[in-house]
Design a protein around this motif. Structure first.
Motif, PDB file in Angstrom:
ATOM      1  N   HIS A 264      32.199  58.464  29.468  1.00 42.71           N
ATOM      2  CA  HIS A 264      33.422  58.408  30.048  1.00 42.71           C
ATOM      3  C   HIS A 264      33.603  57.320  31.267  1.00 42.71           C
ATOM      4  O   HIS A 264      34.525  56.636  31.205  1.00 42.71           O
ATOM      5  N   GLU A 265      32.577  57.233  32.311  1.00 45.81           N
ATOM      6  CA  GLU A 265      32.680  56.265  33.007  1.00 45.81           C
ATOM      7  C   GLU A 265      32.594  54.692  32.478  1.00 45.81           C
ATOM      8  O   GLU A 265      33.341  53.762  32.916  1.00 45.81           O
ATOM      9  N   GLY A 266      31.784  54.404  31.383  1.00 50.33           N
ATOM     10  CA  GLY A 266      31.933  53.214  30.582  1.00 50.33           C
ATOM     11  C   GLY A 266      33.289  52.998  30.147  1.00 50.33           C
ATOM     12  O   GLY A 266      33.632  51.768  30.088  1.00 50.33           O
ATOM     13  N   LEU A 267      33.820  54.033  29.425  1.00 53.43           N
ATOM     14  CA  LEU A 267      35.162  53.732  29.099  1.00 53.43           C
ATOM     15  C   LEU A 267      36.123  53.321  30.198  1.00 53.43           C
ATOM     16  O   LEU A 267      37.014  52.355  29.995  1.00 53.43           O
ATOM     17  N   ALA A 268      36.145  54.102  31.359  1.00 58.31           N
ATOM     18  CA  ALA A 268      36.931  53.537  32.354  1.00 58.31           C
ATOM     19  C   ALA A 268      36.709  52.210  32.793  1.00 58.31           C
ATOM     20  O   ALA A 268      37.435  51.520  32.981  1.00 58.31           O
ATOM     21  N   LYS A 269      35.486  51.758  33.076  1.00 54.71           N
ATOM     22  CA  LYS A 269      35.284  50.469  33.400  1.00 54.71           C
ATOM     23  C   LYS A 269      35.772  49.422  32.522  1.00 54.71           C
ATOM     24  O   LYS A 269      36.242  48.302  32.855  1.00 54.71           O
ATOM     25  N   ALA A 270      35.578  49.798  31.014  1.00 50.75           N
ATOM     26  CA  ALA A 270      36.067  48.872  30.180  1.00 50.75           C
ATOM     27  C   ALA A 270      37.578  48.559  30.353  1.00 50.75           C
ATOM     28  O   ALA A 270      38.324  47.700  30.209  1.00 50.75           O
ATOM     29  N   VAL A 271      38.485  49.581  30.521  1.00 55.58           N
ATOM     30  CA  VAL A 271      39.796  49.704  30.831  1.00 55.58           C
ATOM     31  C   VAL A 271      40.063  48.950  31.839  1.00 55.58           C
ATOM     32  O   VAL A 271      40.990  48.082  31.590  1.00 55.58           O
ATOM     33  N   ALA A 272      39.437  49.281  32.872  1.00 52.76           N
ATOM     34  CA  ALA A 272      39.777  48.428  34.360  1.00 52.76           C
ATOM     35  C   ALA A 272      39.397  46.892  34.175  1.00 52.76           C
ATOM     36  O   ALA A 272      40.237  45.870  34.306  1.00 52.76           O
ATOM     37  N   LEU A 273      38.526  46.707  33.293  1.00 55.18           N
ATOM     38  CA  LEU A 273      38.208  45.066  33.133  1.00 55.18           C
ATOM     39  C   LEU A 273      39.255  44.510  32.161  1.00 55.18           C
ATOM     40  O   LEU A 273      39.625  43.435  32.656  1.00 55.18           O
ATOM     41  N   GLN A 274      39.653  45.094  31.141  1.00 57.34           N
ATOM     42  CA  GLN A 274      40.659  44.691  30.245  1.00 57.34           C
ATOM     43  C   GLN A 274      41.890  44.389  31.064  1.00 57.34           C
ATOM     44  O   GLN A 274      42.882  43.558  30.836  1.00 57.34           O
ATOM     45  N   ALA A 275      42.458  45.523  31.863  1.00 52.49           N
ATOM     46  CA  ALA A 275      43.462  45.340  32.583  1.00 52.49           C
ATOM     47  C   ALA A 275      43.392  44.326  33.618  1.00 52.49           C
ATOM     48  O   ALA A 275      44.561  43.531  33.870  1.00 52.49           O
ATOM     49  N   ARG A 276      42.305  44.264  34.178  1.00 48.31           N
ATOM     50  CA  ARG A 276      42.150  43.132  35.334  1.00 48.31           C
ATOM     51  C   ARG A 276      42.531  41.599  34.501  1.00 48.31           C
ATOM     52  O   ARG A 276      42.862  40.656  35.269  1.00 48.31           O
ATOM     53  N   LEU A 277      41.888  41.537  33.421  1.00 47.81           N
ATOM     54  CA  LEU A 277      41.969  40.342  32.984  1.00 47.81           C
ATOM     55  C   LEU A 277      43.426  40.085  32.423  1.00 47.81           C
ATOM     56  O   LEU A 277      43.821  38.706  32.364  1.00 47.81           O
ATOM     57  N   ARG A 278      44.285  41.118  31.981  1.00 47.30           N
ATOM     58  CA  ARG A 278      45.750  40.983  31.402  1.00 47.30           C
ATOM     59  C   ARG A 278      46.664  40.857  32.809  1.00 47.30           C
ATOM     60  O   ARG A 278      47.290  40.046  32.726  1.00 47.30           O
ATOM     61  N   PHE A 279      46.474  41.593  33.869  1.00 45.15           N
ATOM     62  CA  PHE A 279      47.332  41.586  34.768  1.00 45.15           C
ATOM     63  C   PHE A 279      47.041  41.310  36.072  1.00 45.15           C
ATOM     64  O   PHE A 279      47.769  41.486  37.110  1.00 45.15           O
ATOM     65  N   GLY A 280      45.631  40.899  36.421  1.00 42.23           N
ATOM     66  CA  GLY A 280      45.225  40.556  37.662  1.00 42.23           C
ATOM     67  C   GLY A 280      44.476  41.789  38.505  1.00 42.23           C
ATOM     68  O   GLY A 280      44.151  42.959  37.788  1.00 42.23           O
ATOM     69  N   GLU A 281      44.080  41.677  39.710  1.00 33.52           N
ATOM     70  CA  GLU A 281      43.506  42.674  40.456  1.00 33.52           C
ATOM     71  C   GLU A 281      44.220  43.665  40.480  1.00 33.52           C
ATOM     72  O   GLU A 281      45.341  43.860  40.583  1.00 33.52           O
ATOM     73  N   LEU A 282      43.645  44.969  40.179  1.00 33.95           N
ATOM     74  CA  LEU A 282      44.261  46.435  40.218  1.00 33.95           C
ATOM     75  C   LEU A 282      44.824  46.933  41.440  1.00 33.95           C
ATOM     76  O   LEU A 282      43.869  46.842  42.247  1.00 33.95           O
ATOM     77  N   PRO A 283      45.844  47.433  42.003  1.00 38.29           N
ATOM     78  CA  PRO A 283      46.156  48.122  42.971  1.00 38.29           C
ATOM     79  C   PRO A 283      45.613  49.344  43.076  1.00 38.29           C
ATOM     80  O   PRO A 283      44.971  50.136  42.155  1.00 38.29           O
ATOM     81  N   ALA A 284      45.616  50.040  44.304  1.00 38.65           N
ATOM     82  CA  ALA A 284      44.598  51.402  44.704  1.00 38.65           C
ATOM     83  C   ALA A 284      45.378  52.398  43.656  1.00 38.65           C
ATOM     84  O   ALA A 284      44.465  53.277  42.953  1.00 38.65           O
ATOM     85  N   TRP A 285      46.716  52.522  43.362  1.00 38.95           N
ATOM     86  CA  TRP A 285      47.215  53.541  42.525  1.00 38.95           C
ATOM     87  C   TRP A 285      46.504  53.506  41.088  1.00 38.95           C
ATOM     88  O   TRP A 285      46.387  54.490  40.415  1.00 38.95           O
ATOM     89  N   ALA A 286      46.199  52.136  40.593  1.00 41.02           N
ATOM     90  CA  ALA A 286      45.863  52.197  39.267  1.00 41.02           C
ATOM     91  C   ALA A 286      44.381  52.569  39.151  1.00 41.02           C
ATOM     92  O   ALA A 286      43.920  53.282  38.082  1.00 41.02           O
ATOM     93  N   HIS A 287      43.506  52.373  40.320  1.00 45.95           N
ATOM     94  CA  HIS A 287      42.279  52.798  40.358  1.00 45.95           C
ATOM     95  C   HIS A 287      42.165  54.340  40.457  1.00 45.95           C
ATOM     96  O   HIS A 287      41.367  54.850  39.729  1.00 45.95           O
TER      97      HIS A 287
END
Length: 319
Positions: A264-287
C-alpha cells in the motif's frame, strides 16, 4: 518507550523483583529472607510524583534488619542528565518518612536504603550515577560538604547475562522479550515462562504477564490482528496453551500484514511521484488524501493520471 502501565504492573510482582535483585543488583542477598519482600505504599511522595512512584518502594529483611529498595522505572528514550539529583530527593523523602514513622533500627539508625534506576531506553546512559559529580569541583576545600549518593543503574538492553531458559529468572525473561528477539528466542523464553509458572499458585502472575505480553506485541512488529485473535485468552502461559502453534500464527500474520502495508505504501508513493511530475509539488491537502486513501482509490488515481487536467480533478477535491 512510552510508560506502559502493564510494565509497571509487572514490576509490582514480588517474584520478579526478587529475580531482579538477585541477578542484577549488588547486595547481600544470600542473607536476605525474600519471603519478607513486600511493596510499601510511599504515601510521603508529593502529589505530583505519587502516581508514578508510589508502588516502587520495597522492603525485605536481610538478617535481623530491614533494607528498603527504591526502584524507579525510567521510560524515557534519552537519559536524564540530573537523574542522580532526583534520586537524592526521593531517598531523602523516604528517609524522613522512616524517621517520622519510627521505622528505625534498634540502635536508632535509619535502615539501609538502596536506590535503583531501571532505564528502558536504547540510547547509552552517560549521566552521572553519583550525585556529587553534578556539583562544582573548583573549590577543593568545600568538597567534604557536597552531598553524596550513588544509585544503581540498570540499562535494560545490557542486562541479559545468559540464555533463557538456562537460568531461571523472570526479570531476565522479560528483558529478553523486550529486546526484540528472533522467533526461536521468543518461543524459548515463552516456553520457559510456561514451565516455570505451571503451578496453580502462579496463575495470577501468568495473567499479569499475559497483559504485558499483549502490550509488548502491540509495541513490536507483531501487532494488528495478531493480538485481536488472542484477546479472548486471559492466560497465554497456562500449561495447556500450545505456544509453538500460537507463535507461528503471530509471526505469519505479522509477515502478511507487513507485506500488505508495504504494498500500500509503495502504491501511494507511486501516485505521489506521478502526480508531482504532472502537476508540480503537492500541497498539504493532497498528501493527506494520499495517506488516507484506500488501495482502490490509489489504483483509480493512477488510471486517471494522464487524463486529469488538474490535481483537484485527479484526487476529487471540490473547490
Amino acid at each position: 518507550m512510552f510508560l506502559d502501565a502493564s510494565y509497571k504492573w509487572l514490576f509490582s510482582e514480588p517474584r520478579l523483583i526478587e529475580d531482579l535483585l538477585r541477578a542484577y543488583v549488588p547486595g547481600p542477598w544470600e542473607e536476605a529472607d525474600f519471603t519478607t519482600l513486600e511493596r510499601v505504599n510511599a504515601s510521603y511522595v508529593t502529589a505530583s510524583e505519587k502516581q508514578r512512584h508510589d508502588d516502587m518502594v520495597w522492603r525485605l529483611k536481610v538478617g535481623p534488619r530491614w533494607v528498603w529498595v527504591y526502584l524507579l522505572l525510567e521510560f524515557q528514550q534519552e537519559p536524564e542528565a540530573r537523574m542522580a539529583l532526583r534520586m537524592l530527593g526521593y531517598v531523602a523523602l523516604l528517609a524522613q518518612h522512616l524517621v517520622q514513622e519510627r521505622q528505625l533500627n534498634d540502635d536508632g539508625s535509619i535502615p539501609a536504603l538502596l536506590p535503583v534506576v531501571l532505564y528502558t531506553g536504547d540510547s547509552a546512559w552517560h549521566a552521572p550515577v553519583q550525585v556529587a559529580d553534578l556539583f562544582d569541583t573548583s573549590l577543593p576545600a568545600l568538597q567534604p560538604y557536597v552531598p553524596r549518593l550513588q544509585h544503581v543503574l540498570l540499562q535494560q538492553h545490557k542486562l541479559v547475562k545468559h540464555e533463557v531458559p538456562a537460568v531461571r529468572n523472570l526479570a531476565q525473561a522479560v528483558f529478553e522479550l523486550e529486546q526484540g528477539a528472533s522467533r526461536q528466542q521468543v518461543l524459548a523464553v515463552l516456553q520457559a515462562l510456561q514451565a516455570w509458572l505451571a503451578d496453580d499458585a502462579s496463575a495470577p502472575l501468568r495473567r499479569h504477564l499475559t497483559v504485558w505480553l499483549k502490550q509488548w506485541l502491540r509495541r513490536s512488529r507483531r501487532k494488528g490482528s495478531i493480538v485481536q485473535s488472542l484477546e479472548q485468552h486471559a492466560d497465554w502461559l497456562e500449561p495447556t496453551m500450545k505456544l509453538h502453534e500460537k507463535l507461528d500464527m503471530w509471526y505469519d500474520q505479522a509477515v502478511e500484514e507487513g507485506a500488505q502495508k508495504g504494498q500500500h505504501e509503495g502504491l501511494a508513493k507511486a501516485v505521489a511521484l506521478q502526480a508531482r511530475l504532472r502537476f508540480g509539488e503537492l500541497p498539504a491537502w493532497a498528501h493527506e488524501r494520499l495517506q488516507r486513501a484506500s488501495e482502490d482509490d490509489l489504483l483509480g488515481w493512477l488510471a486517471r493520471m494522464l487524463t486529469a487536467t488538474s490535481l483537484e480533478e485527479l484526487l476529487g477535491r471540490s473547490h
